[in-house]
Scaffold this motif. Structure first.
Motif, mmCIF file in Angstrom:
data_model
loop_
_atom_site.group_PDB
_atom_site.id
_atom_site.type_symbol
_atom_site.label_atom_id
_atom_site.label_comp_id
_atom_site.label_asym_id
_atom_site.label_seq_id
_atom_site.Cartn_x
_atom_site.Cartn_y
_atom_site.Cartn_z
ATOM 1 N N ASN A 128 0.803 -1.209 0.000
ATOM 2 C CA ASN A 128 0.000 0.000 0.000
ATOM 3 C C ASN A 128 0.838 1.262 0.000
ATOM 4 O O ASN A 128 0.300 2.360 -0.011
ATOM 5 N N GLU A 129 2.129 1.132 0.062
ATOM 6 C CA GLU A 129 2.995 2.296 -0.041
ATOM 7 C C GLU A 129 3.215 2.578 -1.519
ATOM 8 O O GLU A 129 3.889 1.846 -2.232
ATOM 9 N N ILE A 130 2.609 3.653 -1.977
ATOM 10 C CA ILE A 130 2.621 3.982 -3.395
ATOM 11 C C ILE A 130 3.824 4.859 -3.725
ATOM 12 O O ILE A 130 4.102 5.837 -3.045
ATOM 13 N N THR A 131 4.555 4.490 -4.774
ATOM 14 C CA THR A 131 5.726 5.256 -5.178
ATOM 15 C C THR A 131 5.362 6.242 -6.289
ATOM 16 O O THR A 131 4.363 6.083 -7.004
ATOM 17 N N TYR A 132 6.190 7.234 -6.430
ATOM 18 C CA TYR A 132 6.023 8.239 -7.485
ATOM 19 C C TYR A 132 6.027 7.578 -8.863
ATOM 20 O O TYR A 132 5.223 7.914 -9.737
ATOM 21 N N LYS A 133 6.898 6.583 -9.033
ATOM 22 C CA LYS A 133 6.991 5.885 -10.314
ATOM 23 C C LYS A 133 5.686 5.180 -10.654
ATOM 24 O O LYS A 133 5.216 5.225 -11.797
ATOM 25 N N GLU A 134 5.070 4.533 -9.653
ATOM 26 C CA GLU A 134 3.797 3.849 -9.879
ATOM 27 C C GLU A 134 2.710 4.832 -10.296
ATOM 28 O O GLU A 134 1.903 4.552 -11.182
ATOM 29 N N LEU A 135 2.682 5.998 -9.663
ATOM 30 C CA LEU A 135 1.670 6.997 -9.983
ATOM 31 C C LEU A 135 1.815 7.484 -11.423
ATOM 32 O O LEU A 135 0.834 7.573 -12.169
ATOM 33 N N VAL A 136 3.045 7.774 -11.802
ATOM 34 C CA VAL A 136 3.294 8.296 -13.146
ATOM 35 C C VAL A 136 2.968 7.252 -14.203
ATOM 36 O O VAL A 136 2.403 7.560 -15.257
ATOM 37 N N GLU A 137 3.299 5.998 -13.924
ATOM 38 C CA GLU A 137 3.040 4.934 -14.891
ATOM 39 C C GLU A 137 1.556 4.709 -15.124
ATOM 40 O O GLU A 137 1.160 4.160 -16.158
ATOM 41 N N GLU A 138 0.710 5.106 -14.160
ATOM 42 C CA GLU A 138 -0.731 4.950 -14.315
ATOM 43 C C GLU A 138 -1.306 5.955 -15.316
ATOM 44 O O GLU A 138 -2.415 5.785 -15.803
ATOM 45 N N ILE A 177 0.137 20.012 -22.153
ATOM 46 C CA ILE A 177 -1.152 20.683 -22.268
ATOM 47 C C ILE A 177 -2.206 19.811 -21.603
ATOM 48 O O ILE A 177 -2.270 18.605 -21.858
ATOM 49 N N PHE A 178 -3.013 20.399 -20.743
ATOM 50 C CA PHE A 178 -4.080 19.642 -20.091
ATOM 51 C C PHE A 178 -5.208 19.392 -21.099
ATOM 52 O O PHE A 178 -5.704 20.324 -21.730
ATOM 53 N N THR A 179 -5.600 18.131 -21.240
ATOM 54 C CA THR A 179 -6.698 17.767 -22.129
ATOM 55 C C THR A 179 -7.784 17.063 -21.317
ATOM 56 O O THR A 179 -7.554 16.666 -20.179
ATOM 57 N N GLY A 180 -8.953 16.879 -21.903
ATOM 58 C CA GLY A 180 -10.016 16.171 -21.197
ATOM 59 C C GLY A 180 -10.676 17.040 -20.151
ATOM 60 O O GLY A 180 -10.574 18.277 -20.158
ATOM 61 N N ASN A 181 -11.338 16.391 -19.216
ATOM 62 C CA ASN A 181 -12.125 17.098 -18.198
ATOM 63 C C ASN A 181 -11.413 17.222 -16.862
ATOM 64 O O ASN A 181 -12.012 17.660 -15.877
ATOM 65 N N GLU A 182 -10.147 16.823 -16.809
ATOM 66 C CA GLU A 182 -9.394 16.879 -15.555
ATOM 67 C C GLU A 182 -7.982 17.392 -15.811
ATOM 68 O O GLU A 182 -7.443 17.263 -16.915
ATOM 69 N N ARG A 183 -7.401 17.952 -14.753
ATOM 70 C CA ARG A 183 -5.999 18.360 -14.779
ATOM 71 C C ARG A 183 -5.268 17.555 -13.707
ATOM 72 O O ARG A 183 -5.592 17.673 -12.526
ATOM 73 N N LYS A 184 -4.292 16.746 -14.116
ATOM 74 C CA LYS A 184 -3.597 15.875 -13.170
ATOM 75 C C LYS A 184 -2.095 16.126 -13.212
ATOM 76 O O LYS A 184 -1.497 16.215 -14.287
ATOM 77 N N VAL A 185 -1.492 16.207 -12.013
ATOM 78 C CA VAL A 185 -0.039 16.283 -11.898
ATOM 79 C C VAL A 185 0.408 15.322 -10.805
ATOM 80 O O VAL A 185 -0.405 14.871 -9.987
ATOM 81 N N TYR A 186 1.718 15.027 -10.776
ATOM 82 C CA TYR A 186 2.247 14.027 -9.851
ATOM 83 C C TYR A 186 3.473 14.594 -9.151
ATOM 84 O O TYR A 186 4.409 15.064 -9.793
ATOM 85 N N LEU A 187 3.438 14.544 -7.817
ATOM 86 C CA LEU A 187 4.481 15.181 -7.008
ATOM 87 C C LEU A 187 5.236 14.166 -6.166
ATOM 88 O O LEU A 187 4.653 13.255 -5.585
ATOM 89 N N SER A 188 6.544 14.342 -6.107
ATOM 90 C CA SER A 188 7.382 13.634 -5.144
ATOM 91 C C SER A 188 8.228 14.677 -4.441
ATOM 92 O O SER A 188 9.052 15.349 -5.076
ATOM 93 N N GLY A 189 8.000 14.857 -3.147
ATOM 94 C CA GLY A 189 8.705 15.899 -2.412
ATOM 95 C C GLY A 189 7.740 16.956 -1.934
ATOM 96 O O GLY A 189 6.681 16.652 -1.385
ATOM 97 N N GLU A 190 8.092 18.239 -2.171
ATOM 98 C CA GLU A 190 7.278 19.332 -1.629
ATOM 99 C C GLU A 190 7.047 20.408 -2.672
ATOM 100 O O GLU A 190 7.961 20.779 -3.413
ATOM 101 N N GLY A 191 5.829 20.901 -2.717
ATOM 102 C CA GLY A 191 5.516 21.977 -3.647
ATOM 103 C C GLY A 191 4.372 22.825 -3.145
ATOM 104 O O GLY A 191 3.458 22.341 -2.462
ATOM 105 N N PHE A 192 4.420 24.123 -3.478
ATOM 106 C CA PHE A 192 3.322 25.037 -3.165
ATOM 107 C C PHE A 192 2.578 25.310 -4.459
ATOM 108 O O PHE A 192 3.160 25.773 -5.444
ATOM 109 N N ASN A 208 2.356 10.315 -3.200
ATOM 110 C CA ASN A 208 2.370 9.112 -2.369
ATOM 111 C C ASN A 208 0.981 8.458 -2.404
ATOM 112 O O ASN A 208 0.448 8.204 -3.465
ATOM 113 N N GLU A 209 0.380 8.223 -1.241
ATOM 114 C CA GLU A 209 -0.902 7.511 -1.204
ATOM 115 C C GLU A 209 -2.118 8.437 -1.316
ATOM 116 O O GLU A 209 -3.251 7.970 -1.296
ATOM 117 N N LEU A 210 -1.888 9.733 -1.433
ATOM 118 C CA LEU A 210 -2.999 10.688 -1.415
ATOM 119 C C LEU A 210 -3.229 11.350 -2.766
ATOM 120 O O LEU A 210 -2.312 11.487 -3.572
#
Length: 371
Positions: A128-138, A177-192, A208-210
């Motif tokens: 259940n510990e999700i890695t950044y790589k797993e998220l991006v690959e999805e 460019i964001f396409t479709g009905n959603e905007r998705k990004v993937y973070l590892s670390g910290e960002g504002f 991570n898991e959130l």
């Protein structure tokens, strides 16, 4: 050693040290496997005891469910060989019983394993510990990845005008460019994050898991892969936080956060701790960055001072003709705007063909002066 011939209850086996040694350490000094294979009825009782013992000891065991399953298959294969050699006339019937019972044992083992983990508070397993790589690959879109290997934050401007202040040792993946009905990004670390408002196209940050869902707001996410907690802190607007779809959570809890609220998610225990007053949390107070502390409400303030505030908040360098703007003063609110939008508002307020160009952390403003 013949006392085991009188074992009729599972408890008899559990109290036998040599049986425990065989099951948990695979040390068969007393010939348990040979003794088990001599009798089908006995084998069932032994496997029931094995099941319970493994379930009781599974947190300390390094055996995977695949290894347990494989071990059971090998044992039953040997039993079937013995039955074949004995030419038992009830062979077909017994094999059906064996397969049926084996399926039940395998299911029970998995149920036992997960129930033990749950009651010991280890709901979040390594799976259940999700890695950044797993998220991006999805994500099936072509993503751009930016990594901050410097010692200060970097500003990333997304195609929708949203901005991300990426901290050192962090990385962000996002579509050109964001396409479709959603905007998705993937973070590892910290960002504002400062998100451009678009109610028809919600913005999602996977870390991570959130997953954090917003429409238009500003917030900080801290989700390093080697840290046990994930933090989401809201500065303006409203944010919704929950576990992402890759996590096999006991329940899909959603936390709603308003300005000056935060959530601290314990990855191991899978617990959401909502913080309704961030000023009462020393960890959050001490980790606040300039952009979270500075005010962007300006009343009759010199443009040069406003630009200096932006420099401090985003750690950027702004080059502008000071002589042409020395008498310019503005009254404006920039509190809930991404960096690009802040610059647009300032340039439009100044007027007289005022424009800006941004290249990384360098911003150049050109103007012929105030209105």
């Amino acid at each position: 050693m013949q006392k085991r011939n009188n074992y009729t209850e599972i408890e008899d086996f559990l109290g036998d040290e040599s049986f425990q040694l065989w099951i948990l350490s695979k040390v068969d000094e007393q010939g348990w496997e040979e003794w088990t294979l001599e009798n089908l009825q006995r084998a069932k009782l032994v496997e029931d005891a094995r099941l319970l013992l493994l379930a009781m000891k599974v947190p300390d065991s390094k055996l995977s469910s695949h290894q347990v399953h494989e071990s059971l298959q090998k044992t039953w294969f040997k039993i079937e060989q013995r039955e074949e050699l004995s030419r038992n006339t009830l062979k077909t019937r017994k094999l059906k019983i064996q397969r049926y019972w084996f399926s039940g044992v395998a299911a029970a083992i998995l149920a036992g394993i997960f129930s033990v983990w749950f009651f010991k508070g280890d709901v979040l397993s390594n799976d259940n510990e999700i890695t950044y790589k797993e998220l991006v690959e999805e994500n099936s879109e072509g993503l751009v990845e930016q990594t901050n290997n410097t010692e200060k934050s970097q500003t990333i401007t997304l195609s929708d005008g949203s901005s991300v202040l990426l901290q050192p040792n962090s990385k962000l993946s996002y579509p050109k460019i964001f396409t479709g009905n959603e905007r998705k990004v993937y973070l590892s670390g910290e960002g504002f994050f400062e998100i451009s408002k678009n109610p028809k196209k919600p913005f999602f940050v996977y870390a991570n898991e959130l997953v954090t869902r917003v429409v238009g707001t500003s917030f900080r996410i801290k989700a390093y892969p080697d840290q046990q907690n994930v933090e989401v802190l809201v500065r303006t607007g409203k944010v919704r936080v929950k576990s992402n779809d890759l996590v096999h959570a006991p329940e899909n809890q959603e936390i709603v956060l308003l300005p000056n609220q935060a959530v601290r998610f314990a990855r191991k225990d899978f617990v959401f701790n909502k913080i309704t007053n961030i000023t009462a949390d020393p960890v959050l107070v001490n980790s606040a960055t300039n952009i979270e502390q500075l005010s962007f409400e300006f009343t009759d303030i010199p443009v040069a001072q406003i630009l200096e505030t932006i420099e401090q908040a985003y750690l950027v360098d702004i080059d502008f003709p000071q002589d042409k703007l020395k008498d310019c003063r503005l009254t404006t609110s920039l509190s809930d705007q991404p960096l690009a939008e802040k610059l647009k508002i300032i340039c439009k307020s100044i007027g007289n063909d005022t424009n800006y160009e941004m290249n990384g952390n360098q911003i150049v403003i050109t103007t012929s002066g105030c209105n």
